[in-house]
Write a protein that holds these residues in place. Structure first.
Motif, short mmCIF file in Angstrom:
data_model
loop_
_atom_site.label_atom_id
_atom_site.label_comp_id
_atom_site.label_asym_id
_atom_site.label_seq_id
_atom_site.Cartn_x
_atom_site.Cartn_y
_atom_site.Cartn_z
N ARG A 1 0.86 -1.18 0.00
CA ARG A 1 0.00 0.00 0.00
C ARG A 1 0.90 1.24 0.00
O ARG A 1 1.50 1.57 1.01
N PRO A 2 1.04 1.94 -1.13
CA PRO A 2 1.91 3.10 -1.20
C PRO A 2 1.49 4.20 -0.24
O PRO A 2 0.29 4.41 0.00
N GLY A 3 2.47 4.92 0.30
CA GLY A 3 2.20 6.02 1.21
C GLY A 3 2.30 7.36 0.52
O GLY A 3 2.41 7.45 -0.70
N VAL A 4 2.27 8.42 1.32
CA VAL A 4 2.34 9.78 0.79
C VAL A 4 3.67 10.04 0.10
O VAL A 4 3.73 10.71 -0.94
N GLY A 5 4.74 9.51 0.65
CA GLY A 5 6.07 9.85 0.16
C GLY A 5 6.46 9.22 -1.16
O GLY A 5 6.45 8.00 -1.31
N ILE A 6 6.82 10.07 -2.11
CA ILE A 6 7.44 9.62 -3.36
C ILE A 6 8.37 10.74 -3.81
O ILE A 6 8.01 11.91 -3.78
N ASP A 7 9.58 10.37 -4.22
CA ASP A 7 10.56 11.38 -4.62
C ASP A 7 11.53 10.78 -5.63
O ASP A 7 11.56 9.55 -5.84
N CYS B 1 5.36 3.54 7.86
CA CYS B 1 6.16 4.34 6.93
C CYS B 1 5.24 5.18 6.05
O CYS B 1 4.39 4.65 5.34
N VAL B 2 5.39 6.50 6.10
CA VAL B 2 4.46 7.39 5.40
C VAL B 2 5.15 8.27 4.36
O VAL B 2 4.76 8.31 3.20
N GLY B 3 6.19 9.01 4.78
CA GLY B 3 6.80 9.98 3.88
C GLY B 3 8.25 9.68 3.56
O GLY B 3 8.95 9.03 4.33
N VAL B 4 8.70 10.16 2.39
CA VAL B 4 10.11 10.10 2.02
C VAL B 4 10.51 11.42 1.36
O VAL B 4 9.69 12.09 0.73
N VAL C 1 10.65 1.22 2.55
CA VAL C 1 10.83 2.13 1.41
C VAL C 1 11.32 1.31 0.24
O VAL C 1 12.20 0.45 0.40
N ARG C 2 10.77 1.58 -0.94
CA ARG C 2 11.14 0.83 -2.14
C ARG C 2 11.72 1.73 -3.22
O ARG C 2 11.26 2.86 -3.42
N ARG C 3 12.73 1.21 -3.91
CA ARG C 3 13.26 1.85 -5.11
C ARG C 3 12.58 1.20 -6.30
O ARG C 3 12.50 -0.03 -6.39
N ILE C 4 12.06 2.02 -7.23
CA ILE C 4 11.33 1.49 -8.38
C ILE C 4 12.21 1.57 -9.63
O ILE C 4 12.70 2.65 -9.99
N ALA C 5 12.40 0.43 -10.28
CA ALA C 5 13.19 0.38 -11.52
C ALA C 5 12.34 0.86 -12.70
O ALA C 5 11.13 1.05 -12.57
N LYS C 6 12.97 1.05 -13.84
CA LYS C 6 12.27 1.54 -15.03
C LYS C 6 11.18 0.59 -15.50
O LYS C 6 10.21 1.01 -16.13
N ASP C 7 11.33 -0.71 -15.20
CA ASP C 7 10.32 -1.68 -15.61
C ASP C 7 9.21 -1.84 -14.56
O ASP C 7 8.33 -2.69 -14.71
N GLY D 1 18.18 10.19 -10.46
CA GLY D 1 16.99 9.89 -11.25
C GLY D 1 16.23 8.66 -10.82
O GLY D 1 15.35 8.18 -11.54
N GLU D 2 16.53 8.12 -9.64
CA GLU D 2 15.86 6.93 -9.14
C GLU D 2 14.57 7.32 -8.40
O GLU D 2 14.57 8.25 -7.60
N ILE D 3 13.49 6.60 -8.69
CA ILE D 3 12.22 6.86 -8.02
C ILE D 3 12.16 6.04 -6.74
O ILE D 3 12.37 4.83 -6.75
N ILE D 4 11.88 6.73 -5.64
CA ILE D 4 11.81 6.09 -4.33
C ILE D 4 10.47 6.43 -3.71
O ILE D 4 10.01 7.57 -3.76
N ALA D 5 9.80 5.42 -3.14
CA ALA D 5 8.48 5.65 -2.56
C ALA D 5 8.28 4.86 -1.28
O ALA D 5 8.88 3.79 -1.09
N ALA D 6 7.43 5.40 -0.41
CA ALA D 6 7.10 4.73 0.85
C ALA D 6 6.08 3.64 0.60
O ALA D 6 5.11 3.84 -0.13
N ASP D 7 6.31 2.47 1.19
CA ASP D 7 5.33 1.39 1.17
C ASP D 7 4.71 1.34 2.55
O ASP D 7 5.22 0.67 3.46
#
Length: 304
Positions: free
Chosen positions: A236-242, A278-281, A259-265, A247-253
């Motif tokens: 369940r994604p949280g508020v935080g995404i940056d 975990c809410v914000g990043v 916290v997860r790093r999201i690859a291009k795929d 150029g890596e996308i990081i978001a709160a789970d």
């Protein structure tokens, strides 16, 4: 026979009450929404959590965890973070109706008070801080001296916010499933209304938007405003995404306490875990800031 049936009826009622008390740490708990609390949604939610845990367990050896270098405590449901040009840290206290400032030398103080569930934070190029006031349905503008004014109103539970390259404020309208763009003069434009309980938004260097949806996925809005599912690798994604300097996308789970790093795929890797609620990043220079509702803290990790 009638007494036995009555006892069974009471027992079933108690079990139903216990099931209704299932508690998730995150902004979804504050609002009684049928999207979050319906039986159908609960069933799907449990399945997603199980899938993520299995994937996480299988990838543990390959995931490179970030090193924890600092921890700030004493917040009230810390939700979002922002950092000014002088490297002062600002944290929104969802439960404390305020924004706390931590100076570069570690001194803590109340920067602004008198809000209703402050959620998202973002600085403009002039150094003004913008705060999404979730319960009041407004965006507040706070100058360097802590004086606040209303920048935009008539929103629908605004949550995560960020600025795009053109200087417009991007707002996740959680209550209406929209992403709204607000120009410096306060004019609102709906970017997309095809979200799934959006809570966080960020723009990449190519002008694409990435949105965390509390409903369970990360969506991508391309420059033609076409919406697609970018990643399903979250409980369940949280508020935080940056987006980091690389150029890596990081978001709160929020559902996975990590916290997860999201690859291009769209695949994900856990880079920080065991973060209750975990809410914000916020990625800044070579550090990652992560907020935790469970212990009212902000963790700081090294991105190097």
């Amino acid at each position: 026979m009638m007494k036995r049936l009555a006892k069974i009826t009471v027992l079933l009622g108690l079990l139903g009450s216990l099931a209704a008390c299932t508690n998730d740490m995150g902004l979804g708990d504050v609002e009684l929404s049928t999207k979050v609390y319906s039986k159908k949604k609960k069933t799907k939610k449990v399945k997603k959590v199980k899938k993520v845990k299995k994937a996480k367990k299988g990838n543990q050896k390959g995931d490179q965890k970030l090193k924890l270098i600092k921890k700030y405590t004493g917040f009230s449901s810390p939700t979002a973070m922002a950092i000014d040009k002088e490297n002062n840290l600002y944290v929104s206290n969802w439960g404390g109706d305020s924004v706390t400032k931590i100076s570069s030398n570690g001194e803590k103080s109340k920067f602004v008070t008198g809000m209703s569930s402050p959620a998202g934070l973002a600085f403009d190029k002039s150094g003004n801080l913008y705060v999404s006031d979730y319960s009041a349905d407004v965006i507040l503008k706070v100058d360097k001296n802590g004086k606040k004014t209303t920048f935009a109103n008539n929103l629908s539970t605004p949550t995560g916010i960020s600025f795009d390259k053109a200087g417009n404020l991007l707002v996740t309208n959680r209550g209406s499933d929209e992403i709204v763009s607000i120009d410096p003069q306060g004019k609102k434009t709906i970017v997309s209304n095809k979200m799934q309980t959006p809570v966080g938004v960020v723009e990449d260097s190519q002008g694409n938007l990435f949105v965390t949806n509390y409903g369970g996925s990360v969506l991508k809005i391309d420059t033609n405003k076409q919406v697609s599912v970018f990643s399903k690798g979250f409980a369940r994604p949280g508020v935080g995404i940056d987006i980091t300097a690389k150029g890596e996308i990081i978001a709160a789970d929020n559902g996975g306490d990590c916290v997860r790093r999201i690859a291009k795929d769209g695949s994900t890797k856990v880079i920080a875990d065991k973060i209750g609620g975990c809410v914000g990043v916020r990625a800044h220079n070579d550090q990652l800031y992560v907020s935790s509702w469970s212990d009212g803290a902000v963790y700081v990790y090294s991105l190097n």
